[in-house]
Design an enzyme around this catalytic site. Structure first.
Site, PDB file in Angstrom:
ATOM      1  N   HIS A  53      44.649   3.608  -6.244  1.00  0.00           N
ATOM      2  CA  HIS A  53      43.899   3.282  -6.628  1.00  0.00           C
ATOM      3  C   HIS A  53      42.384   4.007  -6.703  1.00  0.00           C
ATOM      4  CE1 HIS A  53      46.056  -0.620  -7.193  1.00  0.00           C
ATOM      5  NE2 HIS A  53      47.034   0.155  -6.629  1.00  0.00           N
ATOM      6  N   GLU A  55      39.159   2.511  -6.865  1.00  0.00           N
ATOM      7  CA  GLU A  55      38.658   2.288  -5.913  1.00  0.00           C
ATOM      8  C   GLU A  55      38.773   2.706  -4.734  1.00  0.00           C
ATOM      9  OE1 GLU A  55      38.975  -0.524  -9.584  1.00  0.00           O
ATOM     10  OE2 GLU A  55      40.915   0.977  -8.363  1.00  0.00           O
ATOM     11  N   CYS A  83      41.522  -4.549  -8.052  1.00  0.00           N
ATOM     12  CA  CYS A  83      42.683  -5.678  -7.638  1.00  0.00           C
ATOM     13  C   CYS A  83      42.825  -6.705  -6.078  1.00  0.00           C
ATOM     14  CB  CYS A  83      44.464  -4.563  -7.847  1.00  0.00           C
ATOM     15  SG  CYS A  83      43.985  -4.254  -6.227  1.00  0.00           S
ATOM     16  N   CYS A  86      42.606  -4.115  -3.454  1.00  0.00           N
ATOM     17  CA  CYS A  86      40.771  -2.691  -3.317  1.00  0.00           C
ATOM     18  C   CYS A  86      39.865  -3.838  -3.409  1.00  0.00           C
ATOM     19  CB  CYS A  86      40.255  -2.588  -4.445  1.00  0.00           C
ATOM     20  SG  CYS A  86      41.686  -0.789  -4.950  1.00  0.00           S
TER      21      CYS A  86
END
Length: 161
Positions: A53, A55, A83, A86
């Site tokens: 992701h 992040e 999410c 993260c």
């Protein structure tokens, strides 16, 4: 223009690039002392790694650049609310501030799962400190437009975030 607007605008640009790269439209960056330490879009398909992701990618980069796992003097910016995966990493890395554009009522680590503000995590002192300051809905309209573009492309419903 506010600092948060400038950095979120860059995250939105990164999310647009992710969309062009056939990734989900996420973009993130980390700031320390007014300087961008790391930035990235989503890389799950590019890296062949579902954990890539935006992040997660910038958090890994920032740890290497700063040679530390304590990012308490940093702010993470992201085009969409982080999410749960993260969010736990944000908490473990001890960020002081999290800024995002679009809320994610289905997958959000603040809106839905409350990880970013959960004070109970402070009990695990070796890993977590107090929750970060959370600032949401910065340039939300502009960031939402990128998601609308993705929804059209993928034929996804409006509430699919």
């Amino acid at each position: 223009m506010k600092k948060d607007d400038v950095y979120i605008r860059r995250c939105i640009d990164l999310s647009k690039k992710s969309l062009k790269d056939d990734e989900l439209p996420f973009g993130s960056l980390i700031i320390k002392g007014g300087r961008i330490i790391a930035e990235s879009g989503n890389r799950t398909k590019i890296d062949g790694d579902i954990t890539s992701h935006a992040e997660m990618v910038v958090m890994k980069k920032a740890q290497k650049v700063l040679n530390t796992q304590n990012l308490s003097d940093c702010t993470i910016y992201t085009s969409t609310e982080p999410c749960p995966m993260c969010s736990f990493m944000i908490r473990e890395l001890k960020f002081k501030k999290v800024v995002f554009a679009v809320h994610s009522p289905i997958m959000g680590g603040s809106t839905h799962f409350k990880i970013l503000q959960d004070r109970r995590l402070e009990r695990i002192r070796n890993f977590y400190t107090k929750p970060p300051l959370i600032v949401g809905r910065v340039l939300e309209k502009e960031a939402s437009e990128v998601w609308d573009e993705w929804r059209l492309k993928e034929n996804e419903p409006k509430d699919s975030l």
